[in-house]
Design a protein around this motif. Sequence first.
Motif, PDB file in Angstrom:
ATOM      1  N   PRO A   1     -22.719 -47.423 -19.173  1.00  0.00           N
ATOM      2  CA  PRO A   1     -23.914 -46.404 -19.337  1.00  0.00           C
ATOM      3  C   PRO A   1     -23.629 -45.331 -20.448  1.00  0.00           C
ATOM      4  CG  PRO A   1     -23.975 -46.899 -17.266  1.00  0.00           C
ATOM      5  CD  PRO A   1     -22.673 -47.439 -17.586  1.00  0.00           C
ATOM      6  N   SER A   2     -24.372 -44.769 -21.260  1.00  0.00           N
ATOM      7  CA  SER A   2     -24.147 -43.611 -21.895  1.00  0.00           C
ATOM      8  C   SER A   2     -25.283 -43.091 -22.513  1.00  0.00           C
ATOM      9  CB  SER A   2     -23.156 -43.775 -22.962  1.00  0.00           C
ATOM     10  OG  SER A   2     -23.217 -42.860 -24.003  1.00  0.00           O
ATOM     11  N   THR A   3     -25.527 -41.550 -22.534  1.00  0.00           N
ATOM     12  CA  THR A   3     -26.656 -41.025 -23.401  1.00  0.00           C
ATOM     13  C   THR A   3     -26.185 -40.392 -24.528  1.00  0.00           C
ATOM     14  OG1 THR A   3     -28.038 -40.541 -21.206  1.00  0.00           O
ATOM     15  CG2 THR A   3     -28.394 -39.117 -23.469  1.00  0.00           C
ATOM     16  N   ARG A   4     -25.340 -39.429 -24.313  1.00  0.00           N
ATOM     17  CA  ARG A   4     -24.422 -38.444 -25.480  1.00  0.00           C
ATOM     18  C   ARG A   4     -23.782 -39.550 -26.482  1.00  0.00           C
ATOM     19  NH1 ARG A   4     -25.538 -35.341 -21.118  1.00  0.00           N
ATOM     20  NH2 ARG A   4     -25.039 -37.243 -20.071  1.00  0.00           N
ATOM     21  N   THR A   5     -22.732 -40.057 -25.933  1.00  0.00           N
ATOM     22  CA  THR A   5     -21.747 -40.680 -26.828  1.00  0.00           C
ATOM     23  C   THR A   5     -22.651 -41.831 -27.627  1.00  0.00           C
ATOM     24  OG1 THR A   5     -20.482 -40.432 -25.119  1.00  0.00           O
ATOM     25  CG2 THR A   5     -19.448 -41.839 -26.854  1.00  0.00           C
TER      26      THR A   5
ATOM     27  N   ARG B   1     -17.199 -48.610 -25.661  1.00  0.00           N
ATOM     28  CA  ARG B   1     -17.041 -48.091 -24.372  1.00  0.00           C
ATOM     29  C   ARG B   1     -17.025 -49.189 -23.387  1.00  0.00           C
ATOM     30  NH1 ARG B   1     -20.327 -43.282 -21.468  1.00  0.00           N
ATOM     31  NH2 ARG B   1     -19.044 -42.112 -22.869  1.00  0.00           N
TER      32      ARG B   1
ATOM     33  N   HIS C   1     -10.967 -40.746 -23.491  1.00  0.00           N
ATOM     34  CA  HIS C   1     -12.486 -40.455 -24.065  1.00  0.00           C
ATOM     35  C   HIS C   1     -12.092 -39.638 -25.424  1.00  0.00           C
ATOM     36  CE1 HIS C   1     -16.616 -40.034 -25.008  1.00  0.00           C
ATOM     37  NE2 HIS C   1     -16.762 -39.664 -23.940  1.00  0.00           N
TER      38      HIS C   1
ATOM     39  N   GLN D   1     -14.471 -37.241 -27.109  1.00  0.00           N
ATOM     40  CA  GLN D   1     -15.171 -36.103 -26.284  1.00  0.00           C
ATOM     41  C   GLN D   1     -14.127 -35.152 -26.299  1.00  0.00           C
ATOM     42  OE1 GLN D   1     -17.936 -35.811 -24.232  1.00  0.00           O
ATOM     43  NE2 GLN D   1     -17.160 -33.668 -24.057  1.00  0.00           N
TER      44      GLN D   1
ATOM     45  N   PRO E   1     -18.423 -31.764 -20.112  1.00  0.00           N
ATOM     46  CA  PRO E   1     -18.776 -32.993 -21.054  1.00  0.00           C
ATOM     47  C   PRO E   1     -20.054 -33.695 -20.743  1.00  0.00           C
ATOM     48  CG  PRO E   1     -17.388 -33.631 -19.329  1.00  0.00           C
ATOM     49  CD  PRO E   1     -17.301 -31.853 -19.120  1.00  0.00           C
ATOM     50  N   GLY E   2     -20.812 -33.445 -19.692  1.00  0.00           N
ATOM     51  CA  GLY E   2     -21.969 -34.189 -19.182  1.00  0.00           C
ATOM     52  C   GLY E   2     -21.617 -35.836 -19.026  1.00  0.00           C
ATOM     53  N   PRO E   3     -22.694 -36.196 -18.121  1.00  0.00           N
ATOM     54  CA  PRO E   3     -23.880 -35.540 -17.612  1.00  0.00           C
ATOM     55  C   PRO E   3     -23.220 -34.869 -16.231  1.00  0.00           C
ATOM     56  CG  PRO E   3     -23.764 -37.753 -16.884  1.00  0.00           C
ATOM     57  CD  PRO E   3     -22.538 -37.638 -17.983  1.00  0.00           C
TER      58      PRO E   3
END
Length: 311
Positions: free
Chosen positions: A55-59, A108, A136, A139, A263-265
Amino acid sequence: MSIALKNILGTRGLGREDISTILNTANAFKEISTRPIKKVPTLRGRTVINLFFEPSTRTRTSFEIAGKRLSADVINITGSTSSAVKGENLIDTARNLEAMNPDIIVIRHACAGAAELISHFTESSIINAGDGAHEHPTQALLDLLTIQEHKGSLDGLRVVIVGDIAHSRVVRSNIFAMKTMGMDVRLVGPPTMIPFEIERLGVEVSHNLAEAIRDADVIMMLRVQTERQNKFLLPSLREYSNLFCLTSEKLERAPEDILIIHPGPVNRGIEIALDVMQDERSLILDQVTNGVAIRMALMYLLLGGSDDGLN
Ligand code: CP
């Protein structure tokens, strides 16, 4: 602007000049994202495949936006919608994607070494978007860009990184990149979350957050990664947050001009308090903005760069 690299598999392989070139290029690309029409023809006709098995939102989103702002054709594949669910292995997946002649594959994966593995089976440039608890790199590069923007330079800055050091690919990439750029790195966390002999990487270790931040220029809070932990590393999340959650009270011990990054989340209230997230020294959303610029810069540089990249 150019770098002599085919892949970005980690920051361990990046020299000081490489990192400076990437940060300078990203700085130049930032302006494109502020234009009414956020698109330049730089990578027109090039193909980028985003292959995300985790899972990823930002990247994932920022790689897609970065490719599209440079006019590349961007294809997104997730693990759950790929033929991996039918049993295809990673090497065969990479070989089949390679047969369609992409220019860049962004990957990823939950396994450390996945990005490097497919780099041996493809002619495309590979960008590691996170491989297990290994690295990463994008990031770390966006973290450096954010710090450099606010502090002017990186050399000699003291950075405190707090939390689940053992399970963090972000930390590993940041340690390599920060040490290369002449920064001092201090790691803070419970003993069960700090790898044995990590001082060999040229970092200090502390278990006392309030002490560690007294002379810090930057504090990076890490997410507690419950998905990567074996059990029993923490007596309880409450005990963890009592000792290691960054609250306004703990922040009072730090210099006034300290920068706060994550870095989030975020697990609100576990590693960072809500009011600290909203503190004017918190750069969490600046990091996300800079992620687009860093990924634009990397795609551009890996595909050869040129003088007219911003037109
Ligand atoms: N920082 C980071 O990698 O966030 P995502 O998991 O949302 O991509």
